[in-house]
Design an enzyme around this catalytic site. Structure first.
Site, PDB file in Angstrom:
ATOM      1  N   LYS A  26      58.305 -81.218  18.220  1.00 40.12           N
ATOM      2  CA  LYS A  26      58.293 -79.779  17.936  1.00 40.12           C
ATOM      3  C   LYS A  26      57.275 -79.517  16.836  1.00 40.12           C
ATOM      4  O   LYS A  26      57.513 -79.815  15.666  1.00 40.12           O
ATOM      5  CB  LYS A  26      59.683 -79.312  17.501  1.00 40.12           C
ATOM      6  CG  LYS A  26      59.741 -77.812  17.296  1.00 40.12           C
ATOM      7  CD  LYS A  26      61.173 -77.363  17.108  1.00 40.12           C
ATOM      8  CE  LYS A  26      61.242 -75.851  16.967  1.00 40.12           C
ATOM      9  NZ  LYS A  26      60.460 -75.340  15.839  1.00 40.12           N
ATOM     10  N   CYS A  37      78.543 -49.617  -4.969  1.00 41.41           N
ATOM     11  CA  CYS A  37      79.075 -48.246  -5.006  1.00 41.41           C
ATOM     12  C   CYS A  37      80.482 -48.162  -5.588  1.00 41.41           C
ATOM     13  O   CYS A  37      80.985 -47.071  -5.829  1.00 41.41           O
ATOM     14  CB  CYS A  37      79.061 -47.623  -3.604  1.00 41.41           C
ATOM     15  SG  CYS A  37      80.255 -48.353  -2.468  1.00 41.41           S
ATOM     16  N   GLU A  96      60.018 -83.631  23.574  1.00 40.33           N
ATOM     17  CA  GLU A  96      58.672 -83.374  23.052  1.00 40.33           C
ATOM     18  C   GLU A  96      58.734 -83.181  21.547  1.00 40.33           C
ATOM     19  O   GLU A  96      59.720 -82.664  21.038  1.00 40.33           O
ATOM     20  CB  GLU A  96      58.130 -82.053  23.632  1.00 40.33           C
ATOM     21  CG  GLU A  96      58.112 -82.009  25.125  1.00 40.33           C
ATOM     22  CD  GLU A  96      57.628 -80.652  25.644  1.00 40.33           C
ATOM     23  OE1 GLU A  96      57.470 -79.704  24.842  1.00 40.33           O
ATOM     24  OE2 GLU A  96      57.413 -80.566  26.857  1.00 40.33           O
ATOM     25  N   CYS A 105      81.446 -53.544   2.873  1.00 39.09           N
ATOM     26  CA  CYS A 105      81.603 -52.244   2.243  1.00 39.09           C
ATOM     27  C   CYS A 105      81.452 -51.242   3.377  1.00 39.09           C
ATOM     28  O   CYS A 105      80.446 -51.235   4.069  1.00 39.09           O
ATOM     29  CB  CYS A 105      80.512 -52.039   1.198  1.00 39.09           C
ATOM     30  SG  CYS A 105      80.350 -50.326   0.691  1.00 39.09           S
ATOM     31  N   CYS A 121      82.913 -52.828  -3.987  1.00 40.94           N
ATOM     32  CA  CYS A 121      81.495 -53.049  -3.719  1.00 40.94           C
ATOM     33  C   CYS A 121      80.692 -53.009  -5.019  1.00 40.94           C
ATOM     34  O   CYS A 121      80.818 -52.053  -5.787  1.00 40.94           O
ATOM     35  CB  CYS A 121      80.993 -51.970  -2.758  1.00 40.94           C
ATOM     36  SG  CYS A 121      79.208 -51.961  -2.571  1.00 40.94           S
ATOM     37  N   CYS A 179      77.045 -45.774   0.655  1.00 38.30           N
ATOM     38  CA  CYS A 179      76.819 -46.760  -0.410  1.00 38.30           C
ATOM     39  C   CYS A 179      75.313 -46.871  -0.669  1.00 38.30           C
ATOM     40  O   CYS A 179      74.542 -47.112   0.271  1.00 38.30           O
ATOM     41  CB  CYS A 179      77.374 -48.109   0.033  1.00 38.30           C
ATOM     42  SG  CYS A 179      76.841 -49.482  -0.999  1.00 38.30           S
ATOM     43  N   TYR A 186      51.982 -76.675  25.715  1.00 36.98           N
ATOM     44  CA  TYR A 186      53.160 -77.342  26.249  1.00 36.98           C
ATOM     45  C   TYR A 186      53.887 -76.531  27.317  1.00 36.98           C
ATOM     46  O   TYR A 186      54.960 -76.919  27.762  1.00 36.98           O
ATOM     47  CB  TYR A 186      54.152 -77.690  25.133  1.00 36.98           C
ATOM     48  CG  TYR A 186      54.415 -76.572  24.157  1.00 36.98           C
ATOM     49  CD1 TYR A 186      55.106 -75.435  24.530  1.00 36.98           C
ATOM     50  CD2 TYR A 186      53.952 -76.660  22.844  1.00 36.98           C
ATOM     51  CE1 TYR A 186      55.328 -74.413  23.645  1.00 36.98           C
ATOM     52  CE2 TYR A 186      54.170 -75.641  21.941  1.00 36.98           C
ATOM     53  CZ  TYR A 186      54.860 -74.518  22.344  1.00 36.98           C
ATOM     54  OH  TYR A 186      55.073 -73.507  21.456  1.00 36.98           O
ATOM     55  N   LYS A 243      66.383 -80.245  15.135  1.00 36.87           N
ATOM     56  CA  LYS A 243      65.627 -80.210  13.890  1.00 36.87           C
ATOM     57  C   LYS A 243      65.939 -81.457  13.059  1.00 36.87           C
ATOM     58  O   LYS A 243      67.104 -81.844  12.939  1.00 36.87           O
ATOM     59  CB  LYS A 243      65.997 -78.959  13.070  1.00 36.87           C
ATOM     60  CG  LYS A 243      65.702 -77.647  13.778  1.00 36.87           C
ATOM     61  CD  LYS A 243      64.223 -77.358  13.900  1.00 36.87           C
ATOM     62  CE  LYS A 243      63.625 -76.664  12.734  1.00 36.87           C
ATOM     63  NZ  LYS A 243      63.833 -75.301  12.492  1.00 36.87           N
ATOM     64  N   ASP A 275      55.071 -77.839  14.099  1.00 35.71           N
ATOM     65  CA  ASP A 275      55.356 -76.792  13.129  1.00 35.71           C
ATOM     66  C   ASP A 275      54.084 -75.977  12.926  1.00 35.71           C
ATOM     67  O   ASP A 275      53.365 -76.158  11.952  1.00 35.71           O
ATOM     68  CB  ASP A 275      55.824 -77.436  11.820  1.00 35.71           C
ATOM     69  CG  ASP A 275      56.497 -76.426  10.920  1.00 35.71           C
ATOM     70  OD1 ASP A 275      56.758 -75.298  11.391  1.00 35.71           O
ATOM     71  OD2 ASP A 275      56.755 -76.768   9.759  1.00 35.71           O
TER      72      ASP A 275
HETATM   73  S1  IVH Z   1      58.936 -74.594  24.216  1.00 36.30           S
HETATM   74  C1  IVH Z   1      61.286 -70.352  24.377  1.00 36.30           C
HETATM   75  N1  IVH Z   1      57.971 -76.727  23.114  1.00 36.30           N
HETATM   76  O1  IVH Z   1      58.970 -73.769  18.511  1.00 36.30           O
HETATM   77  C2  IVH Z   1      60.112 -70.928  23.804  1.00 36.30           C
HETATM   78  N2  IVH Z   1      58.173 -74.814  21.757  1.00 36.30           N
HETATM   79  O2  IVH Z   1      61.619 -71.575  18.557  1.00 36.30           O
HETATM   80  C3  IVH Z   1      59.805 -72.193  24.491  1.00 36.30           C
HETATM   81  N3  IVH Z   1      57.367 -75.126  19.475  1.00 36.30           N
HETATM   82  O3  IVH Z   1      58.401 -70.494  19.511  1.00 36.30           O
HETATM   83  C4  IVH Z   1      58.982 -72.972  23.638  1.00 36.30           C
HETATM   84  N4  IVH Z   1      56.743 -77.215  19.706  1.00 36.30           N
HETATM   85  O4  IVH Z   1      56.393 -71.904  18.876  1.00 36.30           O
HETATM   86  C5  IVH Z   1      58.320 -75.462  22.916  1.00 36.30           C
HETATM   87  N5  IVH Z   1      57.107 -78.710  22.312  1.00 36.30           N
HETATM   88  C6  IVH Z   1      57.438 -77.442  22.115  1.00 36.30           C
HETATM   89  C7  IVH Z   1      57.252 -76.813  20.884  1.00 36.30           C
HETATM   90  C8  IVH Z   1      57.651 -75.482  20.736  1.00 36.30           C
HETATM   91  C9  IVH Z   1      56.816 -76.184  18.875  1.00 36.30           C
HETATM   92  C10 IVH Z   1      57.630 -73.847  18.828  1.00 36.30           C
HETATM   93  C11 IVH Z   1      57.321 -72.622  19.621  1.00 36.30           C
HETATM   94  C12 IVH Z   1      58.601 -71.852  19.705  1.00 36.30           C
HETATM   95  C13 IVH Z   1      59.411 -72.464  18.611  1.00 36.30           C
HETATM   96  C14 IVH Z   1      60.860 -72.563  18.973  1.00 36.30           C
END
Ligand code: IVH
Length: 670
Positions: A115, A410, A113, A425, A407, A430, A225, A313, A117
């Site tokens: 991801k 300190c 899927e 340290c 350090c 400190c 999702y 990513k 943002d």
């Molecule tokens: S599944 C355990 N699917 O990415 C969380 N997350 O750290 C399961 N996100 O907090 C999330 N697109 O906010 C999932 N297709 C997708 C996503 C997605 C964006 C975000 C979500 C999550 C973060 C991952």
């Protein structure tokens, strides 16, 4: 005369704000509605008589009594975790190997899927109608932003379709389309307001606006999702979950693609690197998930991440700049971190002037030296890092960087233990560590002492007023009066904030203590597992490790923190000052399960085990992963094994799933 009038107006505003906060944020109103109204009408009366005293931020200027500060906090029935990140096909193969190891001899299919943002959000529908929309917050609890989410056009108030469930929780991502983002920024610049750095920040800012009418103008969108709160039996796969949500009338994430094996998934991830530019929203990677929800359930999660999914990513944007200096920072845990001071450059939406170099090994690996031209990368919210030194641009023979032997804060000798990459340290006094610990203690999510920022912490520590966070509550007005730039008003405010913070929940205090490996989520689990600090202190390492979500490393760290006489002394100071030390089932429903320690074993038919565990906790019980004489109840599902036997051996009461539902007092689910 005039002066006292002004003073009264100010006093009224302060009082109203204080009571607003108690009402809306702490949910612990201290005065009756009538008294509150009386304060408000006195203020309004005075402002009418003296228009010169009206301020734009006066409580009387607010519309319809909307909260001034914060949103209502809502606990997540199932924690909102985050995904572990990967950056290469190899790491995806390693993920596949980990999955297969836990599911030997089973075919595993994946889905891939985009991801998004954006900002994660969880919506709960009760009796088919939207009940509440909550942000991720710290994962355990978030902000109730229902009114704002309702301004998103595609979010249905009621679920549609014959097969829609009565009660369900769905999760997704709120985002601002790029086109809307550009329009918004153009408008802001015209109105001489600061532009948002990127669509994600704009979406986050919009979701936290107090006025839903303003939010509506931001044209946010959401894609869902994930379905939680419906047993895996009724929805077999992630592909089906997406289809179901669509049938219920929810806007779902487009471009969810099945993959028969990991190679297929990798290929899809890579192919999206080029395609992402063509979307009207930002995606910062792809997510690979195990398709079968039953397999997801059996894979489970660590405290932070699910084991059934991973983020891939996209390579971060890289730019070049020059290292002006390398400095060393001392963190609250005593770790020394070398940091490159950079010629400022603009990358991925913001200006970067520092980048972490992590440790001595990393500096040697990169061979980075002052004066070098370096490539830096920034992806999402990660701290920028130096990825490469452009050797061809090196001039002369700059000196190699060495971590200091003492350090920088300190002057005590620092230590790098054999086999460790970090230099530390170890002087607990400190000043940089002391300041860091106090600053962390006061931070949001911990004791939330507003107004106690780093600059003030520095003043307090350097002025000798506090040596540890236990001293904070001993501060008096006279002590503060001698500090430079500290007016009477700010001193009063700080003391009021300190007083207020004594009532914070135990989880906040535990997080604030800064125990290694025990972040906000572990603090939450501990606070829910023990009625008070005294019992936590009395718990053995074994008791701690038996709690679901607390592994042996965390348990050992908590034990060693609590066993230290120095820490015990600080805890005594906090206790003596009246800081809340009570945990247990704050804000929980009172049910027959309240206070009981429950173990769940075997397969349950009506809920997944994770859901059942969440329901038990919600009903005031504690969930433990192993059966001991301290266990009150063992819920026995199908195919249960050793835990069931152990319960019988120890004479611990066992019940079946139907009895559990009765104890939970839940209605029939769809
Ligand atoms: S599944 C355990 N699917 O990415 C969380 N997350 O750290 C399961 N996100 O907090 C999330 N697109 O906010 C999932 N297709 C997708 C996503 C997605 C964006 C975000 C979500 C999550 C973060 C991952």
């Amino acid at each position: 005369m005039k002066k006292s009038m002004r003073a009264r107006v100010e006093e009224l505003r302060e009082l109203i704000r204080l009571h607003d906060r108690k009402y809306y944020v702490d949910h612990a109103p201290e005065i009756a509605d009538g008294e509150y109204d009386a304060l408000m009408s006195e203020l309004a009366g005075l402002e009418r008589e003296h228009p010169e005293l009206v301020m734009p931020d006066s409580p009387t200027r607010r519309v319809g009594g909307a909260p001034t500060e914060g949103f209502r906090t809502v606990e997540h029935a199932v924690p909102m975790l985050s995904l572990d990140n990967t950056y290469s096909p190899e790491e995806l193969l390693a993920f596949d190997a980990r999955v297969k190891k836990r599911l030997p001899d089973e075919p595993v299919e994946y889905v891939v899927e985009p991801k998004l943002d954006g900002i994660s959000i969880s919506l709960r529908y009760v009796d088919g109608r939207l009940d509440v929309a909550v942000t991720r917050g710290d994962g355990a609890r978030g902000d109730d932003v229902t009114a704002n989410v309702l301004t998103i056009e595609s979010v249905p108030l009621d679920l549609s379709g014959k097969a829609s469930p009565a009660n369900v929780e769905v999760r997704g991502e709120v985002f601002m389309p790029r086109s809307g983002f550009e329009r918004l920024n153009r408008r802001r610049l015209k109105n001489e307001q600061a532009a948002f750095v990127n669509p994600r920040n704009a979406a986050a800012g919009s979701l936290k606006l107090r006025d839903p009418a303003e939010v509506a103008k931001r044209h946010l969108k959401v894609f869902f999702y994930q379905v939680v709160g419906v047993s895996s039996g009724s929805i077999p796969t992630q592909m089906k979950a997406i289809a179901r949500m669509r049938d219920w009338g929810l806007p779902v994430l487009p471009d969810v693609t099945p993959a028969s094996a990991i190679d297929d998934a990798v290929e899809t991830c890579l192919s999206w690197g080029d395609r992402r530019g063509g979307l009207d929203y930002d995606i910062d990677g792809m997510v690979v998930k195990v398709n079968s929800l039953d397999q997801q359930e059996r894979l489970g999660s660590t405290t932070k991440n699910p084991r059934w999914g991973i983020a891939y990513k996209f390579p971060a944007e890289a730019v070049r700049t020059v290292v002006l200096d390398i400095v060393v920072q001392v963190g609250r845990t005593g770790r020394l971190t070398p940091v490159a001071v950079l010629e400022p450059v603009f990358v991925s939406g913001s200006t970067v002037s520092r980048a972490t170099l992590h440790n001595q090994d990393e500096i040697e690996r990169l061979d980075v030296r002052v004066g070098d031209t370096v490539a830096i990368e920034k992806g999402g919210e990660v701290i920028p890092k130096v990825t490469e030194v452009v050797k061809s641009k090196r001039r002369g023979r700059p000196r190699r960087f060495r971590m200091p032997l003492t350090c920088p804060a300190c002057g005590e000798p620092v230590i790098r233990s054999a086999g460790e990459v970090d230099t530390r340290c170890e002087n607990v006094s400190c000043p940089e560590q002391v300041r860091g610990r106090i600053h962390h203690f006061a931070s949001r999510g911990a004791m939330d002492i507003r107004g106690l920022g780093y600059a003030l912490v520095r003043q307090l520590v350097d002025g000798g007023l506090v040596r540890d966070y236990g001293d904070l509550y001993g501060i008096e007005a006279d002590d503060l009066a001698v500090l430079p730039r500290m007016g009477e008003k700010s001193a009063e405010n700080l003391l009021a904030e300190l007083e207020e913070s004594k009532k914070r929940p135990l989880a906040g205090l535990l997080h604030g203590l800064g125990i290694r490996h025990a972040g906000a989520r572990v603090a939450q689990i501990l606070a829910e597992s023990f009625p008070d600090m005294r019992e936590l202190i009395a718990a053995s390492e074994g008791d701690l490790a038996a709690i679901a979500g607390i592994g042996p490393v965390i348990a050992a760290s908590i034990r060693s923190f609590l066993a230290s006489p120095r820490n015990a002394e600080v805890l005594r100071k906090l206790d003596g000052a009246g800081v809340n030390m009570r945990g247990g089932q704050v804000r929980r429903r009172k049910t027959a399960l309240a206070g009981l320690t429950v173990v769940l074993t075997g397969t349950l038919a009506r809920r997944t085990r994770t859901e059942a565990a969440a329901a038990v906790v919600e009903a005031g019980g504690r969930v433990s992963s192993s059966v001991s004489p301290k266990t009150d109840l063992v819920v026995v599902g199908g195919n249960s094994g050793s835990k069931h036997r152990k319960a019988l051996e120890l004479g611990v009461k066992t019940i079946d799933e139907t009895e559990l539902e009765e104890l939970l007092g839940t209605k029939e689910r769809h």
